[in-house]
Design a protein around this motif. Structure first.
Motif, mmCIF file in Angstrom:
data_model
loop_
_atom_site.group_PDB
_atom_site.id
_atom_site.type_symbol
_atom_site.label_atom_id
_atom_site.label_comp_id
_atom_site.label_asym_id
_atom_site.label_seq_id
_atom_site.Cartn_x
_atom_site.Cartn_y
_atom_site.Cartn_z
ATOM 1 N N GLY A 118 2.971 -40.311 15.094
ATOM 2 C CA GLY A 118 2.173 -39.536 16.033
ATOM 3 C C GLY A 118 0.709 -39.489 15.613
ATOM 4 O O GLY A 118 -0.193 -39.577 16.450
ATOM 5 N N SER A 119 0.463 -39.353 14.321
ATOM 6 C CA SER A 119 -0.932 -39.252 13.841
ATOM 7 C C SER A 119 -1.722 -40.512 14.175
ATOM 8 O O SER A 119 -2.874 -40.431 14.624
ATOM 9 N N ASP A 246 -1.008 -34.132 24.195
ATOM 10 C CA ASP A 246 -0.150 -34.428 23.043
ATOM 11 C C ASP A 246 1.270 -33.964 23.386
ATOM 12 O O ASP A 246 1.550 -32.771 23.438
ATOM 13 N N GLN A 249 5.652 -32.957 20.470
ATOM 14 C CA GLN A 249 6.771 -32.003 20.324
ATOM 15 C C GLN A 249 7.448 -31.705 21.656
ATOM 16 O O GLN A 249 8.651 -31.542 21.712
ATOM 17 N N LYS A 276 7.882 -38.603 17.543
ATOM 18 C CA LYS A 276 9.042 -37.816 17.087
ATOM 19 C C LYS A 276 10.362 -38.200 17.781
ATOM 20 O O LYS A 276 10.971 -39.180 17.409
HETATM 21 C C1 LIG Z 1 2.130 -31.892 18.285
HETATM 22 C C2 LIG Z 1 2.056 -32.940 17.221
HETATM 23 N N1 LIG Z 1 1.187 -33.953 17.363
HETATM 24 C C3 LIG Z 1 1.102 -34.942 16.469
HETATM 25 C C4 LIG Z 1 1.886 -34.939 15.324
HETATM 26 C C5 LIG Z 1 1.764 -36.036 14.319
HETATM 27 O O1 LIG Z 1 2.892 -36.837 14.311
HETATM 28 P P1 LIG Z 1 3.351 -37.623 12.995
HETATM 29 O O2 LIG Z 1 3.785 -36.601 11.998
HETATM 30 O O3 LIG Z 1 4.440 -38.521 13.481
HETATM 31 O O4 LIG Z 1 2.180 -38.391 12.496
HETATM 32 C C6 LIG Z 1 2.806 -33.908 15.121
HETATM 33 C C7 LIG Z 1 3.658 -33.877 13.930
HETATM 34 O O5 LIG Z 1 4.285 -32.916 13.586
HETATM 35 C C8 LIG Z 1 2.889 -32.872 16.097
HETATM 36 O O6 LIG Z 1 3.742 -31.853 15.960
#
Ligand SMILES: Cc1ncc(COP(=O)(O)O)c(C=O)c1O
Length: 432
Positions: A118-119, A246, A249, A276
């Protein structure tokens, strides 16, 4: 297979010796919980004790642990070709891109860029917004969490996730539209005025975009109130920016009424980020953008080595199909409503519960020292949290004050589980 030592002492010793501080930091319970097996919505620790997984392993398990169809898809693809680097062509990621865009609002031409986390996807979304608009400034919510990389951390508001290193410039935070404890109370208008204020005083006046979670996750399960996202995006677009959603979640049917969280808000984003639960345990994430927005990055090369990995994409295809075939979005609506009802009953019996809220299978219990003043009670949350474990539930502590119990199970949680979850929560609250 190399031998694995399952003894608690050995696991703890290895972790302490070989994990870096940043990887060691997460220790939610007073003593380690070692998990060995998962099936559907259930988990078993190394001693054989069973738990109901109300965390879905941080929302990564959407359709249930070890779902046979996901397992089969992954095993077949792994046996045939474990990886196909992006410069070569493979049908599985291309199919998934088509199937994923089919879940987005019709009448727009959507395109997909797959990543592993996600990041990474959030970073890419920010890059795309800046590249397309030619502007720098981005708005984000104060209790947001968007990820761990430099870009994603820069738009993350919660201090506990922001390390003491220079973040990306050009990010301004605005107040969370939180009806329970937001600075402007319950009405939406003052929060939208705050967006105007921020654009006028904390940015150049020209925006690249605004990033919003329709339900803030680590912020403590805060569903954005009706009218907020639409109003905020209107202002952002008037300042030249894009609406970035985003869904990491709240996506994939978790909120019940809709497949994507943004659909409840009458908006169509310019860019959406998902991760996720997409891979049901496999690392898989994506940026879905309007074609014109993504085209702004056509000049240069940009790739994520494992992005569009065929095994992860096979998992993703299977997840989309299982959600549809097993009607898991509908299940999230029905089971989520039943569970929310039980949480409200629990609230009647325990004064420490200040608020219960959420949509579908994305629910929260907020603990307070006093219902009138709403002072957050992190210590009570910690006590209840320990007790939930003893009573066979896995939940998580969340929110900027660590006083929110987050309930985000796999989407296959059943009505029979709801009875069991409520009974166990009752015992946990009574014990704590
Ligand atoms: C709402 C949200 N955006 C982005 C991310 C980032 O995802 P990742 O941990 O797969 O990099 C998270 C991770 O917990 C998240 O909860």
């Amino acid at each position: 297979m190399p031998e694995t030592d399952w003894s608690t002492a050995a696991i703890v010793a290895r972790r302490n010796r070989y994990y870096s501080a940043s990887q060691r930091k997460f220790q939610p319970y007073e003593t380690p919980l070692i998990l060995r097996r998962g099936q559907g919505q259930y988990l078993w620790d190394e001693t054989g004790k069973q738990y109901i997984d109300l965390l879905a392993m941080n929302l990564c398990i959407s359709v249930g642990h070890a779902h046979p169809k996901v397992l089969q898809a992954v095993a077949e693809q792994m046996a045939e070709l474990p990886h196909c680097t992006t410069m070569f062509y493979h049908p599985v990621p291309a199919h998934l891109a088509e199937e994923l865009t089919a879940t987005m609002p019709a009448d727009y031409e959507w395109v997909v860029h797959f990543t592993t986390s996600g990041s990474e996807a959030i970073d890419l979304a920010l890059m795309m917004a800046r590249s397309y608009t030619g502007n720098i400034d981005v708005l984000a919510l104060r209790s947001s969490y968007h990820g761990a990389t430099f870009g994603a951390q820069s738009v993350t508001g919660i201090a506990g996730f922001r390390h003491c290193v220079p973040q990306l410039g050009g990010v301004a935070f605005v107040a969370d539209p939180n009806p329970y404890r937001g600075v402007f109370g319950e009405a939406v208008a003052p929060y939208l005025d705050e967006v105007d204020q921020a654009i006028g005083t904390a940015t150049s006046g020209r925006l690249a975009g605004m990033i919003v979670e329709p339900v803030q996750g680590y912020g403590g399960i805060l569903p954005c109130p009706d009218g907020y996202i639409a109003g905020a995006f209107e202002r952002v677009r008037a300042a030249g920016g894009l609406g970035i959603i985003d869904e990491v979640q709240c996506g994939f049917g978790r909120t019940g009424a809709h497949f994507w969280g943004f659909e409840a808000h009458g908006v169509v984003p310019d860019i959406a980020v998902m991760a996720k639960g997409f891979g049901n345990g496999f690392p898989l994430a994506a940026v879905v953008a309007r074609r014109a927005v993504a085209e702004s990055m056509a000049e240069k090369l940009l790739f994520h080595t494992h992005g569009a990995n065929p095994v992860a994409c096979a998992a993703g295809r299977s997840v989309l199909r299982v959600i549809r075939e097993e009607k898991l979005q509908e299940n999230a609506t029905i089971v989520g409503a039943a569970l929310l009802g039980r949480l409200r009953e629990l609230q009647q019996r325990h004064a420490v519960i200040g608020d219960v809220r959420g949509r579908g299978l994305m629910l929260a219990i907020e603990l307070v020292a006093d219902r009138r003043t709403r002072v957050p009670d992190a210590q009570a949350a910690a006590r209840v949290f320990e007790a939930t474990r003893r009573h066979g539930l896995v939940v998580s502590k969340s929110g900027p004050y660590r006083n929110v119990l987050r309930i985000v199970p796999p989407l296959c949680l059943s009505l029979a589980d709801v009875d069991e979850v409520s009974a166990r929560l009752e015992r946990a609250f009574a014990a704590a």
